[in-house]
Design an enzyme around this catalytic site. Structure first.
Site, mmCIF file in Angstrom:
data_model
loop_
_atom_site.group_PDB
_atom_site.id
_atom_site.type_symbol
_atom_site.label_atom_id
_atom_site.label_comp_id
_atom_site.label_asym_id
_atom_site.label_seq_id
_atom_site.Cartn_x
_atom_site.Cartn_y
_atom_site.Cartn_z
ATOM 1 N N ARG A 61 8.474 -9.645 10.807
ATOM 2 C CA ARG A 61 7.388 -8.675 11.017
ATOM 3 C C ARG A 61 6.523 -9.050 12.211
ATOM 4 N NH1 ARG A 61 4.334 -9.736 5.350
ATOM 5 N NH2 ARG A 61 3.731 -7.565 5.604
ATOM 6 N N TYR B 72 12.191 -6.766 5.884
ATOM 7 C CA TYR B 72 12.431 -7.929 5.021
ATOM 8 C C TYR B 72 13.725 -7.768 4.253
ATOM 9 C CZ TYR B 72 10.505 -5.356 0.969
ATOM 10 O OH TYR B 72 10.263 -4.440 -0.024
ATOM 11 N N ASP C 141 0.922 -3.041 -7.365
ATOM 12 C CA ASP C 141 0.843 -1.809 -6.558
ATOM 13 C C ASP C 141 0.845 -0.584 -7.466
ATOM 14 O OD1 ASP C 141 1.288 -3.742 -4.619
ATOM 15 O OD2 ASP C 141 3.396 -3.210 -4.354
ATOM 16 N N THR D 22 0.831 -1.212 0.000
ATOM 17 C CA THR D 22 0.000 0.000 0.000
ATOM 18 C C THR D 22 0.866 1.264 0.000
ATOM 19 O OG1 THR D 22 -0.134 -0.331 2.384
ATOM 20 C CG2 THR D 22 -2.061 -0.976 1.081
#
Ligand code: ADP
Length: 307
Positions: free
Chosen positions: A102, A87, A258, A30
């Protein structure tokens, strides 16, 4: 002034730079969409990102990076006892593989404080989230989260949902299917990928994927098919197929979806027709996959989509 907001998880990205060195970046589905939106929308549109971060140095660096990219972070919630996810991209024989940290990520707590959530969504004309945004929340909080989105939608915001599937983030395939449908019911615009729909729902053709989201109440559905044609549907005007953009050399498909979302939403925000917006989305994604990494700065100008 109009306002776009993306909400989800942005992470620290470490990518191999040779000699055991790693380059630090910031990315997340996002967030990537917000980053492309900022480069396509005129200044009459504000672009914001909402998430939760910690109060540690790397959380501050992440927000400073966003601000440097002219993405408004005033809706970000800071949690003193948490940090951001990370990551690492490793390359072996030319193949990229990803390792994630995470578990402690602050973004997983986005559904806890509804006052914050309502305030973050308030006053936005367009809101974008994804199935990753939902997947990282505890099951009950996914409902709270979608409730807040529904309230924003009732106030007039256009809500867009990218169905990004990450099976490892969900408790079970059933939870993932239910989560996807809940996200879709909350949204005006749904952006599924046919290959993922095939795996999760056993769809035989993109029309079946379209049908599923159409019946959840969306007004606009775009079924992506990687290098294949796009199946586009709008409640008022029905379905049509937009031919694929030919790309000779694909370098890295990270952020194809995205950037596609950003191209489509930016086109609509700028008042372009649906078809022009979809063509812009495909042109942008087609450029992004010819560059390395998620955030390919020159892709926007190469696709002819600067404001
Ligand atoms: P996601 O990344 O969300 O799974 P896709 O892989 O279907 O979505 O890709 C999103 C968009 O990126 C496609 O609709 C298309 O416009 C573009 N795209 C992806 N792969 C290719 C390719 N090999 N050639 C041309 N365009 C592509």
């Amino acid at each position: 002034m109009s306002a776009f907001l993306a909400i989800g998880e942005c992470m620290v990205e470490l990518s191999e730079a040779g000699d055991g060195l790693y380059r630090r970046g910031f990315a997340g589905d996002t967030f990537n969409t917000a980053w492309y939106m900022r480069r396509m929308l005129p200044e009459s549109w504000g672009v914001g990102y909402a998430t939760c971060v910690g109060e540690d140095a790397i959380s501050h660096e992440m927000l400073a990076y966003m601000e440097g990219e002219r993405i408004d972070t005033s809706a970000v919630r800071r949690l003193p006892d948490a940090t951001v996810g990370l990551y690492m991209i490793s390359i072996e024989d030319g193949e990229r593989s990803f390792s994630y940290w995470r578990g402690q990520s602050a973004a997983k707590r986005m559904g806890q404080d509804l006052k914050w959530l309502d305030a973050a969504l308030k006053g936005r004309d367009m809101i974008h989230f994804s199935a990753i945004t939902l997947a990282i929340l505890p099951p009950k909080e996914r409902e709270y989260f979608c409730g807040a989105l529904a309230r924003a939608r009732a106030r007039g915001a256009i809500v867009a949902f990218d169905t990004n599937l990450r099976p490892k983030l969900w408790e079970s395939p059933e939870a993932m299917r239910a989560g996807l449908m809940m996200g879709a019911r909350t949204s005006d615009i749904v952006l599924p990928s046919f290959d993922e729909e095939q795996v999760l729902f056993g769809d035989e053709d993109p029309e079946q994927s379209l049908e599923r989201y159409r019946t959840q109440g969306a007004d606009l559905v775009a079924v992506k098919q990687g290098p294949g044609d796009l199946l586009l549907w709008q409640r008022d005007s029905g379905a049509r197929v937009i031919p694929a953009t030919k790309v000779e050399t694909v370098v890295d498909t990270t952020a194809a979806g995205d950037s596609f979302a950003a191209g489509l939403l930016a086109g609509l925000a700028r008042g372009k027709t649906l078809e022009d917006s979809a063509r812009g989305a495909m042109a942008l994604a087609g450029q992004v996959i010819q560059g390395r990494g998620a955030l390919v700065a020159e892709a926007v100008s190469k696709a002819g989509l600067e404001p």
